[in-house]
Design a protein around this motif. Structure first.
Motif, PDB file in Angstrom:
ATOM      1  N   LYS A 146     -40.803   2.128  25.144  1.00  0.00           N
ATOM      2  CA  LYS A 146     -40.376   2.084  23.751  1.00  0.00           C
ATOM      3  C   LYS A 146     -39.152   2.986  23.617  1.00  0.00           C
ATOM      4  CE  LYS A 146     -45.028   1.537  21.893  1.00  0.00           C
ATOM      5  NZ  LYS A 146     -46.082   2.139  21.081  1.00  0.00           N
ATOM      6  N   PRO A 147     -38.279   2.718  22.647  1.00  0.00           N
ATOM      7  CA  PRO A 147     -37.151   3.631  22.419  1.00  0.00           C
ATOM      8  C   PRO A 147     -37.676   5.052  22.202  1.00  0.00           C
ATOM      9  CG  PRO A 147     -36.898   1.643  21.108  1.00  0.00           C
ATOM     10  CD  PRO A 147     -38.277   1.596  21.706  1.00  0.00           C
ATOM     11  N   ASN A 148     -36.906   6.029  22.659  1.00  0.00           N
ATOM     12  CA  ASN A 148     -37.365   7.411  22.573  1.00  0.00           C
ATOM     13  C   ASN A 148     -36.175   8.348  22.670  1.00  0.00           C
ATOM     14  OD1 ASN A 148     -39.154   9.700  22.660  1.00  0.00           O
ATOM     15  ND2 ASN A 148     -40.701   8.353  23.540  1.00  0.00           N
ATOM     16  N   TYR A 149     -36.458   9.633  22.751  1.00  0.00           N
ATOM     17  CA  TYR A 149     -35.424  10.664  22.824  1.00  0.00           C
ATOM     18  C   TYR A 149     -36.053  11.925  23.400  1.00  0.00           C
ATOM     19  CZ  TYR A 149     -31.154  13.064  21.421  1.00  0.00           C
ATOM     20  OH  TYR A 149     -29.966  13.741  21.436  1.00  0.00           O
ATOM     21  N   LEU A 150     -35.288  12.681  24.159  1.00  0.00           N
ATOM     22  CA  LEU A 150     -35.766  13.973  24.652  1.00  0.00           C
ATOM     23  C   LEU A 150     -35.185  15.082  23.792  1.00  0.00           C
ATOM     24  CD1 LEU A 150     -35.401  13.741  28.553  1.00  0.00           C
ATOM     25  CD2 LEU A 150     -37.388  13.197  27.136  1.00  0.00           C
ATOM     26  N   ASN A 151     -36.020  16.065  23.453  1.00  0.00           N
ATOM     27  CA  ASN A 151     -35.505  17.214  22.726  1.00  0.00           C
ATOM     28  C   ASN A 151     -34.773  18.147  23.705  1.00  0.00           C
ATOM     29  OD1 ASN A 151     -37.396  19.083  23.924  1.00  0.00           O
ATOM     30  ND2 ASN A 151     -38.931  18.498  22.396  1.00  0.00           N
ATOM     31  N   HIS A 152     -34.179  19.173  23.173  1.00  0.00           N
ATOM     32  CA  HIS A 152     -33.370  20.102  23.973  1.00  0.00           C
ATOM     33  C   HIS A 152     -34.173  20.705  25.130  1.00  0.00           C
ATOM     34  CE1 HIS A 152     -30.167  22.970  24.777  1.00  0.00           C
ATOM     35  NE2 HIS A 152     -31.078  23.935  24.773  1.00  0.00           N
ATOM     36  N   SER A 153     -35.376  21.150  24.850  1.00  0.00           N
ATOM     37  CA  SER A 153     -36.220  21.768  25.869  1.00  0.00           C
ATOM     38  C   SER A 153     -36.589  20.760  26.976  1.00  0.00           C
ATOM     39  CB  SER A 153     -37.490  22.330  25.221  1.00  0.00           C
ATOM     40  OG  SER A 153     -38.350  22.866  26.195  1.00  0.00           O
ATOM     41  N   GLN A 154     -36.916  19.549  26.577  1.00  0.00           N
ATOM     42  CA  GLN A 154     -37.253  18.513  27.566  1.00  0.00           C
ATOM     43  C   GLN A 154     -36.043  18.176  28.439  1.00  0.00           C
ATOM     44  OE1 GLN A 154     -38.581  15.743  24.586  1.00  0.00           O
ATOM     45  NE2 GLN A 154     -40.730  15.917  25.240  1.00  0.00           N
ATOM     46  N   ARG A 155     -34.875  18.049  27.829  1.00  0.00           N
ATOM     47  CA  ARG A 155     -33.650  17.771  28.604  1.00  0.00           C
ATOM     48  C   ARG A 155     -33.412  18.881  29.617  1.00  0.00           C
ATOM     49  NH1 ARG A 155     -31.704  16.308  23.371  1.00  0.00           N
ATOM     50  NH2 ARG A 155     -30.486  18.220  23.269  1.00  0.00           N
ATOM     51  N   ASN A 156     -33.525  20.124  29.168  1.00  0.00           N
ATOM     52  CA  ASN A 156     -33.306  21.260  30.072  1.00  0.00           C
ATOM     53  C   ASN A 156     -34.324  21.289  31.204  1.00  0.00           C
ATOM     54  OD1 ASN A 156     -31.013  22.186  28.818  1.00  0.00           O
ATOM     55  ND2 ASN A 156     -32.091  23.673  27.551  1.00  0.00           N
ATOM     56  N   THR A 157     -35.558  20.896  30.908  1.00  0.00           N
ATOM     57  CA  THR A 157     -36.592  20.857  31.942  1.00  0.00           C
ATOM     58  C   THR A 157     -36.259  19.815  33.006  1.00  0.00           C
ATOM     59  OG1 THR A 157     -38.296  21.646  30.412  1.00  0.00           O
ATOM     60  CG2 THR A 157     -39.047  20.480  32.397  1.00  0.00           C
ATOM     61  N   VAL A 158     -35.868  18.614  32.592  1.00  0.00           N
ATOM     62  CA  VAL A 158     -35.512  17.563  33.558  1.00  0.00           C
ATOM     63  C   VAL A 158     -34.326  18.014  34.413  1.00  0.00           C
ATOM     64  CG1 VAL A 158     -34.659  15.199  33.821  1.00  0.00           C
ATOM     65  CG2 VAL A 158     -36.480  15.690  32.176  1.00  0.00           C
ATOM     66  N   ILE A 159     -33.321  18.604  33.783  1.00  0.00           N
ATOM     67  CA  ILE A 159     -32.146  19.096  34.522  1.00  0.00           C
ATOM     68  C   ILE A 159     -32.563  20.187  35.509  1.00  0.00           C
ATOM     69  CG2 ILE A 159     -29.987  20.385  34.274  1.00  0.00           C
ATOM     70  CD1 ILE A 159     -29.665  18.859  31.526  1.00  0.00           C
ATOM     71  N   GLY A 160     -33.407  21.123  35.055  1.00  0.00           N
ATOM     72  CA  GLY A 160     -33.860  22.204  35.937  1.00  0.00           C
ATOM     73  C   GLY A 160     -34.696  21.700  37.094  1.00  0.00           C
ATOM     74  N   LEU A 161     -35.576  20.752  36.833  1.00  0.00           N
ATOM     75  CA  LEU A 161     -36.399  20.191  37.912  1.00  0.00           C
ATOM     76  C   LEU A 161     -35.545  19.416  38.916  1.00  0.00           C
ATOM     77  CD1 LEU A 161     -39.556  19.044  35.914  1.00  0.00           C
ATOM     78  CD2 LEU A 161     -39.387  20.974  37.510  1.00  0.00           C
ATOM     79  N   ALA A 162     -34.498  18.747  38.451  1.00  0.00           N
ATOM     80  CA  ALA A 162     -33.588  18.055  39.372  1.00  0.00           C
ATOM     81  C   ALA A 162     -32.900  19.060  40.292  1.00  0.00           C
ATOM     82  CB  ALA A 162     -32.559  17.230  38.597  1.00  0.00           C
ATOM     83  N   LYS A 163     -32.591  20.237  39.770  1.00  0.00           N
ATOM     84  CA  LYS A 163     -31.991  21.295  40.604  1.00  0.00           C
ATOM     85  C   LYS A 163     -32.988  21.791  41.651  1.00  0.00           C
ATOM     86  CE  LYS A 163     -28.642  22.785  37.172  1.00  0.00           C
ATOM     87  NZ  LYS A 163     -28.209  23.806  36.234  1.00  0.00           N
ATOM     88  N   VAL A 164     -34.257  21.909  41.267  1.00  0.00           N
ATOM     89  CA  VAL A 164     -35.298  22.308  42.225  1.00  0.00           C
ATOM     90  C   VAL A 164     -35.393  21.272  43.343  1.00  0.00           C
ATOM     91  CG1 VAL A 164     -37.774  22.692  42.534  1.00  0.00           C
ATOM     92  CG2 VAL A 164     -36.606  23.666  40.551  1.00  0.00           C
ATOM     93  N   ILE A 165     -35.371  19.992  42.974  1.00  0.00           N
ATOM     94  CA  ILE A 165     -35.427  18.917  43.980  1.00  0.00           C
ATOM     95  C   ILE A 165     -34.241  19.017  44.921  1.00  0.00           C
ATOM     96  CG2 ILE A 165     -35.313  16.408  44.333  1.00  0.00           C
ATOM     97  CD1 ILE A 165     -36.728  16.221  41.512  1.00  0.00           C
ATOM     98  N   SER A 166     -33.055  19.265  44.367  1.00  0.00           N
ATOM     99  CA  SER A 166     -31.865  19.424  45.207  1.00  0.00           C
ATOM    100  C   SER A 166     -32.063  20.543  46.230  1.00  0.00           C
ATOM    101  CB  SER A 166     -30.642  19.754  44.339  1.00  0.00           C
ATOM    102  OG  SER A 166     -30.338  18.701  43.468  1.00  0.00           O
ATOM    103  N   TYR A 167     -32.627  21.650  45.779  1.00  0.00           N
ATOM    104  CA  TYR A 167     -32.880  22.772  46.666  1.00  0.00           C
ATOM    105  C   TYR A 167     -33.895  22.398  47.758  1.00  0.00           C
ATOM    106  CZ  TYR A 167     -34.536  27.264  48.341  1.00  0.00           C
ATOM    107  OH  TYR A 167     -34.909  28.301  49.159  1.00  0.00           O
ATOM    108  N   LEU A 168     -34.959  21.691  47.360  1.00  0.00           N
ATOM    109  CA  LEU A 168     -35.993  21.312  48.320  1.00  0.00           C
ATOM    110  C   LEU A 168     -35.469  20.331  49.383  1.00  0.00           C
ATOM    111  CD1 LEU A 168     -39.011  20.851  45.900  1.00  0.00           C
ATOM    112  CD2 LEU A 168     -38.731  22.660  47.624  1.00  0.00           C
ATOM    113  N   LEU A 169     -34.573  19.451  48.972  1.00  0.00           N
ATOM    114  CA  LEU A 169     -34.021  18.491  49.932  1.00  0.00           C
ATOM    115  C   LEU A 169     -33.089  19.166  50.919  1.00  0.00           C
ATOM    116  CD1 LEU A 169     -33.311  15.438  47.606  1.00  0.00           C
ATOM    117  CD2 LEU A 169     -35.164  15.685  49.253  1.00  0.00           C
TER     118      LEU A 169
END
Length: 169
Positions: A146-169
């Motif tokens: 369904k259409p949706n939106y991420l709030n500021h905190s959720q966006r920052n969490t996804v960005i931060g977790l992507a950085k963790v994945i980059s580090y792990l790889l």
């Protein structure tokens, strides 16, 4: 088209082709494609799903022809998609989070098979997985039907977790 514009377009295409060759070389060096699932990546995808209150979260890597999932929450039966239908192919073009609140209102995705057929994606948010050498080789994304939106905190969490994945790889 005049010769100056044509020459400029040819040079830009050559630069893009070379950048993609470098990116694909970096993907191969990761030696992760088609590897078994790993609890740490599954946990990161699960955390993204829960924090964003989204039923689907994926960690994907792009090679020449496909989008391959290192972790998949909510779509366990799908291990990869063709690159042409990959939302991640757009995510890796920028260092920013790509958020598509409603896919049927976005010209890039309205005819995408993942929108028109199962899983019928209507919302997408993905952060690029950036390697230390500078290439974006995949994404961490959250998806909803369904259409949706991420709030500021959720966006920052996804960005931060992507950085963790980059580090792990």
């Amino acid at each position: 088209m005049n010769l100056i514009v044509k020459d400029l377009i040819d040079k830009m295409n050559a630069i893009l082709i070379e950048a993609e060759k470098v990116r694909l070389s970096a993907v191969r060096k990761l030696n992760i494609l088609d590897s078994p699932t790993e609890p740490v990546f599954d946990s990161i995808a699960k955390l993204a799903s829960e924090v964003c209150d989204m039923p689907i979260a994926l960690i994907s890597i792009l090679d020449e022809n496909r989008q391959w999932f290192k972790a998949s929450i909510g779509l366990p039966e799908i291990k990869e998609t063709d690159r042409a239908s990959a939302f991640c192919a757009y995510t890796i073009l920028s260092d920013e989070l790509l958020m598509v609140p409603d896919t049927i209102e976005d010209e890039r995705f309205i005819h995408n098979i993942l929108v028109t057929k199962s899983p019928k994606i209507r919302f997408y948010a993905g952060a690029p997985i950036r390697m230390p050498s500078g290439q974006n080789n995949g994404s961490l994304c959250v998806i909803y039907v369904k259409p949706n939106y991420l709030n500021h905190s959720q966006r920052n969490t996804v960005i931060g977790l992507a950085k963790v994945i980059s580090y792990l790889l």
